[in-house]
Design an enzyme around this catalytic site. Structure first.
Site, short mmCIF file in Angstrom:
data_model
loop_
_atom_site.label_atom_id
_atom_site.label_comp_id
_atom_site.label_asym_id
_atom_site.label_seq_id
_atom_site.Cartn_x
_atom_site.Cartn_y
_atom_site.Cartn_z
CB CYS A 24 -0.88 0.03 1.25
SG CYS A 24 -1.90 -1.40 1.44
NE ARG A 62 5.43 1.38 -1.08
CZ ARG A 62 6.33 1.49 -0.12
NH1 ARG A 62 7.47 2.09 -0.37
NH2 ARG A 62 6.10 1.03 1.08
CD1 TRP A 73 -0.15 -5.93 -3.21
CD2 TRP A 73 -0.18 -6.70 -1.11
NE1 TRP A 73 0.40 -7.19 -3.21
CE2 TRP A 73 0.40 -7.70 -1.93
CE3 TRP A 73 -0.30 -6.97 0.26
CZ2 TRP A 73 0.86 -8.91 -1.45
CZ3 TRP A 73 0.16 -8.19 0.74
CH2 TRP A 73 0.73 -9.14 -0.11
CG ASN A 104 0.18 2.38 3.60
OD1 ASN A 104 -0.86 2.40 2.93
ND2 ASN A 104 1.31 2.91 3.17
N GLY A 105 -0.84 -0.85 6.57
CA GLY A 105 -0.61 -1.66 7.77
C GLY A 105 -1.80 -2.56 8.06
CD GLU A 123 17.88 -13.23 -5.88
OE1 GLU A 123 17.29 -13.70 -4.90
OE2 GLU A 123 17.51 -12.19 -6.45
CE LYS A 139 14.78 -11.59 -8.53
NZ LYS A 139 15.30 -11.09 -7.35
CD GLU A 185 10.98 -12.07 -6.96
OE1 GLU A 185 10.81 -11.54 -5.87
OE2 GLU A 185 12.01 -11.86 -7.65
CG HIS A 208 19.51 -37.23 -1.36
ND1 HIS A 208 19.72 -38.52 -0.94
CD2 HIS A 208 20.74 -36.66 -1.38
CE1 HIS A 208 21.00 -38.71 -0.71
NE2 HIS A 208 21.65 -37.60 -0.97
CE LYS A 220 12.22 -2.88 -4.96
NZ LYS A 220 13.04 -3.99 -5.46
C1 G6P Z 1 9.66 -8.25 -1.14
C2 G6P Z 1 10.32 -7.87 -2.45
C3 G6P Z 1 11.63 -8.64 -2.61
C4 G6P Z 1 12.53 -8.39 -1.40
C5 G6P Z 1 11.82 -8.71 -0.09
C6 G6P Z 1 12.61 -8.22 1.11
O1 G6P Z 1 9.25 -9.57 -1.19
O2 G6P Z 1 9.47 -8.16 -3.54
O3 G6P Z 1 12.29 -8.22 -3.78
O4 G6P Z 1 13.67 -9.17 -1.52
O5 G6P Z 1 10.56 -8.04 -0.03
O6 G6P Z 1 12.68 -6.81 1.07
P1 G6P Z 1 13.83 -5.94 1.67
O7 G6P Z 1 13.46 -4.53 1.33
O8 G6P Z 1 13.80 -6.17 3.17
O9 G6P Z 1 15.12 -6.36 1.09
#
Ligand code: G6P
Length: 611
Positions: free
Chosen positions: A2, A27, A75, A100-101, A484, A488, A491, A507, A606
């Protein structure tokens, strides 16, 4: 997640609010809304599901001019994405709130307010705030007094903004657990959950602290702290250019951010390297004395930042000989933990506002840790302000939801930390430290070389577009790199991707391998490469198609069903930073081929500022 924007001015602020929301789009959100007090003193709103452009279109068709307003991107947490659940929420026809929250006691409050005759029109937790405030206004005439009384009854996290048609000369806001910042103008003032939203109107900001309440008027602001005492907060002047958040020549922010990596890694290193050593003062004046006392390390993070922590664990145990544990914040914060003597508590975060990571830090402060350190990209964030020590990664604003340059700069920061600790503890020879420092200096050039592989990676990406599942393999520090890479891909392309340490293949995951399941492997030239070759044979023998990113000196060659993509040679310790790049490019190209929303993938945010 949000976003909030608010403005009080003499001019019409409708366009400023919409522009602010657009800047927060990255975001992640599913609906948007705006409320303004119009020229006749009436409170009016517009809300739409989908993109901010929908809301903008609605306002073009029927404009809502006004010099006082609040706006929001939502969101969904409580209640589906819908117009009725979108903010701003109203109580009666004169009071509006954006939030927000998460309000954890919303059910109890909802029942109490219903009993008082309030009618709810949404499924959100937010709506209790606006009715509660409306109720408090029956006891307190002044909006600020009513807000102070209302927030006393809220449990959970909030950043919220309020306007009232009955008091149209002020914009109120309160913060507890969700960030808020005031933007200072001349004869006008603004409010947002992220300063990025306001860079088009100001470069002067005041950050609200936990528990703060603020009343903004056109010419002034009044702040109260969590005890209700008047308080002043420092003004921060931003120096970076407001254009840093533009896409420039690139089709997507993510691609721009991938290509920025050589330059931002250079920035992370700036002022932190001596001729042949790392300057431990980069971690703060007290760092040297503190580093001498450390006997263990606990790392906490979420998402991509957690993967950076996993790489650091290998480095810290190998080079600094420090036992290291790494855990995701959402697990750590809810279990009883045993703290070893003299343990440094480290958080890693791009935003510095991730709710679970912040909660973990706050919990750690009550425990017996030696000190807290954060590796973070946002200097003004809560994590930086609440940690004892901070190393800023200086990657600049990262807009793409899928983290790229934030990750590589975190790795650079963690490598600097590892070397600083190794120096203090005498666990590495001066010659080896000097070698790694030289390697770090060359890193921007190596990253350029990796980026030059783009065309080859783009060709390979075509083999993924029709697939539904992928496996990523790595050993040692390349295991978190494989994780990672898998993150990616899932995502932004929505292809199911799993990462395994290559030795675990037999395994379980080997049962899944067939010609429909491409297997991506990262293979630098180290002592594990021979073992990795056997793992690759296991995949080939089952008809699996292999894509291997390997050091040109690793002795791996193209053969039927196995494409080897030659990587620039690099010191094995620094390899995770370099090998991340082609995996970022791979997921980017697969997503473009599939036509997904690269910068704002569905359902993701984000900055995750709620649990
Ligand atoms: C969200 C974002 C990720 C990020 C994660 C942690 O899930 O989409 O890209 O890695 O939060 O966020 P931070 O700001 O703590 O690295």
């Amino acid at each position: 997640m949000c976003g909030i924007v608010g403005a009080i001015a003499e001019r019409n602020v409708s366009a400023i609010l919409i522009e602010g929301l657009k800047r927060l789009e990255y975001r992640g959100y599913d609906s948007a809304g705006v409320a303004l007090i119009n020229t006749s003193g009436q409170l009016k709103r517009a809300r739409r599901t989908g993109k901010v452009a929908e809301l903008e279109g609605a306002l073009e068709a029927s404009p809502l001019p006004g010099s006082l307003g609040i706006a929001h991107t939502r969101w969904a947490t409580h209640g589906v994405p819908s117009e009725a659940n979108a903010h701003p929420h109203f109580s009666g026809d004169s009071l509006a709130v954006v939030h927000n929250g998460i309000i954890e006691n919303h059910e109890v409050l909802r029942d109490e307010l219903k009993a008082l005759g309030y009618v709810f029109t949404s499924q959100t937790d937010t709506e209790v705030i606006v009715h509660l405030l409306h109720h408090k206004l029956k006891q307190f005439d002044d909006l600020a007094d009513a807000l102070k009384a209302a927030v006393q009854e809220l449990h959970g996290a909030y950043g919220l903004a309020v306007i009232s048609a009955a008091q149209p000369d002020r914009l109120l806001a309160a913060r507890s657990g969700s960030p808020l910042v005031i933007g200072l103008g001349i004869g006008e003032n603004f409010l947002a959950s992220d300063p990025l939203a306001l860079r088009q109107v100001t470069d002067r900001f005041v950050y609200l602290e936990e528990g703060d309440i603020v009343e903004l008027r056109r010419e002034s602001l009044q702040l109260w702290d969590s005890q209700g005492e008047p308080v002043e907060r420092e003004t921060v002047q931003f120096k970076d250019s407001a254009e840093a958040a533009d896409k420039g020549q690139y089709r997507h922010y993510m691609l721009k951010e991938i290509h920025e990596q050589p330059a931002v890694v250079q920035r992370t290193l700036e002022g932190r390297l001596g001729q042949q050593q790392v300057l431990s003062s980069a971690f703060g004046a007290e760092a040297d004395a503190l580093f001498k006392q450390i006997k263990a390390v606990q790392i906490i993070a979420c998402g991509t930042s957690y993967h950076a922590g996993m790489v650091a664990r290998y480095w810290l145990e190998d080079l600094a000989k420090l036992p290291c544990q790494v855990e995701v914040a959402s697990e750590y914060r809810y279990r009883p933990v045993v703290v070893q003597d003299s343990t440094l508590f480290i958080t890693i975060s791009q935003s510095g506002e991730t709710a679970d990571t912040l909660a973990a830090l706050r919990m750690a402060k009550e425990l017996n840790y030696l000190a807290s350190l954060t590796i973070c990209n946002v200097g003004t964030s809560s994590l930086v302000r609440e940690s004892d020590l901070a190393l800023l990664t200086n990657a600049g604003p990262e807009i793409g939801v899928a983290s790229t340059k934030a990750f590589t700069t975190q790795l650079v920061g963690l490598q600097l930390l590892t070397l600083a600790l190794a120096q203090t503890r005498g666990t590495l020879s001066a010659a080896r430290v000097a070698e790694l420092v030289a390697g770090l200096r060359q890193l921007p050039n190596k990253l350029e070389e990796a980026l030059a592989m783009d065309t080859v990676v783009e060709q390979v990406s075509q083999r993924f577009a029709e697939k539904h599942h992928t496996l990523f393999l790595g050993r040692g520090t390349q295991y978190p790199v494989a994780m990672e890479g898998a993150l990616k891909l899932k995502e932004i392309s929505y292809i199911h991707a799993e990462a395994y340490p290559a030795g675990e293949l037999k395994h379980g995951p080997l049962a899944l391998v067939d010609s429909d399941m491409p297997v991506v492997t990262v293979a630098p030239n180290n002592e594990l490469v021979e073992k990795l070759k056997s793992n690759l044979q296991e995949v080939r023998a089952r008809g699996g198609e292999l894509i291997v990113f390997a050091d040109k000196q690793a002795g791996l060659h193209d053969e039927e069903g196995c494409s080897v993509i030659a990587m620039p040679h690099i010191d094995d310790i620094l390899a995770p930073i370099l090998y991340t790049v082609p995996l970022q490019l791979l997921s980017y190209h697969v997503a473009v081929l599939k036509g997904t929303d690269v910068d704002q993938p569905r359902n993701l945010a984000k900055s995750v500022t709620v649990e």
